[in-house]
Design an enzyme around this catalytic site. Structure first.
Site, PDB file in Angstrom:
ATOM      1  N   GLY A  54     -54.580 -75.350 -46.510  1.00  0.00           N
ATOM      2  CA  GLY A  54     -55.199 -74.114 -46.045  1.00  0.00           C
ATOM      3  C   GLY A  54     -54.683 -72.919 -46.815  1.00  0.00           C
ATOM      4  O   GLY A  54     -54.128 -73.044 -47.902  1.00  0.00           O
ATOM      5  N   ASN A  55     -54.869 -71.731 -46.243  1.00  0.00           N
ATOM      6  CA  ASN A  55     -54.358 -70.505 -46.854  1.00  0.00           C
ATOM      7  C   ASN A  55     -53.966 -69.526 -45.762  1.00  0.00           C
ATOM      8  O   ASN A  55     -54.071 -69.821 -44.575  1.00  0.00           O
ATOM      9  CB  ASN A  55     -55.382 -69.908 -47.831  1.00  0.00           C
ATOM     10  CG  ASN A  55     -56.712 -69.626 -47.162  1.00  0.00           C
ATOM     11  OD1 ASN A  55     -56.801 -68.847 -46.227  1.00  0.00           O
ATOM     12  ND2 ASN A  55     -57.766 -70.295 -47.651  1.00  0.00           N
ATOM     13  N   TYR A  56     -53.562 -68.317 -46.169  1.00  0.00           N
ATOM     14  CA  TYR A  56     -53.003 -67.358 -45.221  1.00  0.00           C
ATOM     15  C   TYR A  56     -54.028 -66.406 -44.609  1.00  0.00           C
ATOM     16  O   TYR A  56     -53.648 -65.448 -43.941  1.00  0.00           O
ATOM     17  CB  TYR A  56     -51.922 -66.517 -45.913  1.00  0.00           C
ATOM     18  CG  TYR A  56     -50.745 -67.316 -46.412  1.00  0.00           C
ATOM     19  CD1 TYR A  56     -49.845 -67.904 -45.524  1.00  0.00           C
ATOM     20  CD2 TYR A  56     -50.532 -67.489 -47.781  1.00  0.00           C
ATOM     21  CE1 TYR A  56     -48.770 -68.633 -45.979  1.00  0.00           C
ATOM     22  CE2 TYR A  56     -49.452 -68.222 -48.250  1.00  0.00           C
ATOM     23  CZ  TYR A  56     -48.569 -68.786 -47.346  1.00  0.00           C
ATOM     24  OH  TYR A  56     -47.496 -69.508 -47.795  1.00  0.00           O
TER      25      TYR A  56
ATOM     26  N   ALA B  34     -62.045 -67.207 -46.887  1.00  0.00           N
ATOM     27  CA  ALA B  34     -61.194 -67.762 -47.951  1.00  0.00           C
ATOM     28  C   ALA B  34     -61.328 -69.284 -47.885  1.00  0.00           C
ATOM     29  O   ALA B  34     -60.579 -69.963 -47.189  1.00  0.00           O
ATOM     30  CB  ALA B  34     -59.743 -67.332 -47.753  1.00  0.00           C
TER      31      ALA B  34
END
Length: 401
Positions: free
Chosen positions: A207-209, A277
């Site tokens: 995943g990402n932030y 994102a």
């Protein structure tokens, strides 16, 4: 947008009552006419003389202003106003409003109000979290009232700041936005927001932030300007404050799920803003059970995810399509390539080089790039960035028609 507007400002018995002076100053500076209605408890925290000096109007508190039978008409106030703002609003007043307990001038004015009502709660966190308070706020929302909470006049995330009254300048900004022209009235806008999670096994993911704050700010701005919004959101804790019949939220986890939702909804839209994102790759296979640590290495084979922007760019007919580019280097060049390759009408560029913006932040600093040029903006709160982006979207929609 507040110039010439008539605002009834209700003040209740909260320590935050002193901030009502700042609210009045901001409203008057914006050109609004303010009439204060204060509860008896409110006068224990701030004097009517102070409020009257700021508004240049007598403060209304009691039903009868003189002993000669002269009385204050809550019905006339309800017809006079363009909006009613109750700030601060205590838990007690919330309860009375939700249940029609008309035992003071403020509540009778509220019950007679023909204009939209905005409420800024003010209380300690325990009172705010109590089921009774939450029930009363939900009930007031269901009546069509607007609840303005800290950060949640636009965004709500967790319990930080909950209970305390929103800052005066933000309250007035909320009203100002409300009265903006509804230049997206009748338009259907699809927005993707947040991250995607690509499962490795039942407990781990790639995943990402992304917090989703930017996408949710865009959704609120579109709603405020009259649009019907379809929000496709990855896993986030951010929430939208308004309960609107013009809002549809589709919750997804993976890129594949977001792709399916977006391609299914897109043909019915006037525009799409791709703010999510999205993970470009996913594990070729997700383990059905938790992967145990065995040996010193774990090899994952990654395969490409569907390209949502490219797919919608190919599908696009009359729609306006807006993309986002988060870059770490060669920002303008990379954004220009994406603009052309994905068949976008314009692209919003932001960079991790700008510290304190992008992921998890309440601020952002963007450039809007279109085939005709580039507009660079200074660092701003994301709700203000959303306003700049939607201004550009409105211009693009007008050019399409």
């Amino acid at each position: 947008m507040l110039k010439g507007k008539k605002i009834v400002l209700g003040i209740t018995g909260s320590i935050a009552a002193y901030k009502s002076c700042l609210i009045i100053r901001h409203l008057v500076k914006a050109g609004a006419e303010v009439q204060v209605v204060i509860t008896p408890a409110g006068k224990e925290f701030i004097t009517p003389i102070t409020l009257s000096a700021l508004t240049q109007k007598p403060v209304v508190s009691e039903f009868f202003s003189q002993r000669d039978g002269t009385w204050n008409s809550h019905v006339k106030l309800g017809l006079w106003a363009d909006a009613m703002l109750i700030a601060p609003c205590t838990a007690s007043t919330l309860g009375k409003m939700a249940n029609g307990v008309a035992d003071n001038m403020l509540i009778t004015t509220y019950l007679s109000m023909k204009a939209p009502v905005f409420i800024a709660p003010a209380m300690d966190l325990d009172m705010y979290q109590h089921p009774s308070t939450q029930h009363n706020m939900e009930r007031l929302r269901s009546f069509g009232n607007h609840i303005i909470e800290p950060q949640s006049g636009f965004l709500a995330s967790g319990l930080e700041g909950k209970g305390r009254m929103e800052e005066p300048e933000n309250i007035v900004a909320y009203l100002d936005h409300y009265f903006e022209p509804k230049d997206l009235q009748g338009k259907k806008i699809m927005i993707t927001a947040g991250p995607t999670y690509e499962r490795i096994d039942p407990v781990r993911f790639i995943g990402n932030y992304s917090s989703g704050k930017m996408g949710f700010a865009l959704a609120e701005e579109c709603l405020r300007r009259g649009a019907e919004v379809t929000l496709i959101a990855g896993p986030v804790s951010t929430q939208l404050s308004p309960h609107s019949s013009h809002l549809s939220i589709i919750k997804v986890e993976s890129c594949e799920q977001m792709y399916q939702a977006a391609t299914e909804a897109f043909p019915r839209q006037d525009a799409a803003i791709l703010c999510a994102a999205v993970a470009d790759f996913r594990p070729e296979q997700a383990a059905q059970q938790k992967i145990k640590r065995e040996g010193d290495e774990l090899m994952l084979r990654l395969v490409p995810n569907p390209d949502i922007a490219a797919a919608l760019g190919r599908m696009k007919q009359r729609q306006v399509l807006v993309g986002f580019a988060l870059e770490t280097n060669d920002e303008q060049a990379n954004a220009q390539k994406k603009l052309a390759k994905k068949n976008l009408d314009f692209i919003v560029l932001n960079s991790l080089q700008n510290k304190g913006t992008c992921f998890q932040s309440d601020d952002n600093q963007v450039s809007i790039i279109s085939p005709t040029g580039q507009h660079d903006f200074p660092r701003k709160p994301k709700r203000e960035v959303a306003r700049d982006i939607i201004d550009e979207l409105v211009n693009s929609l007008q050019c399409q028609s």
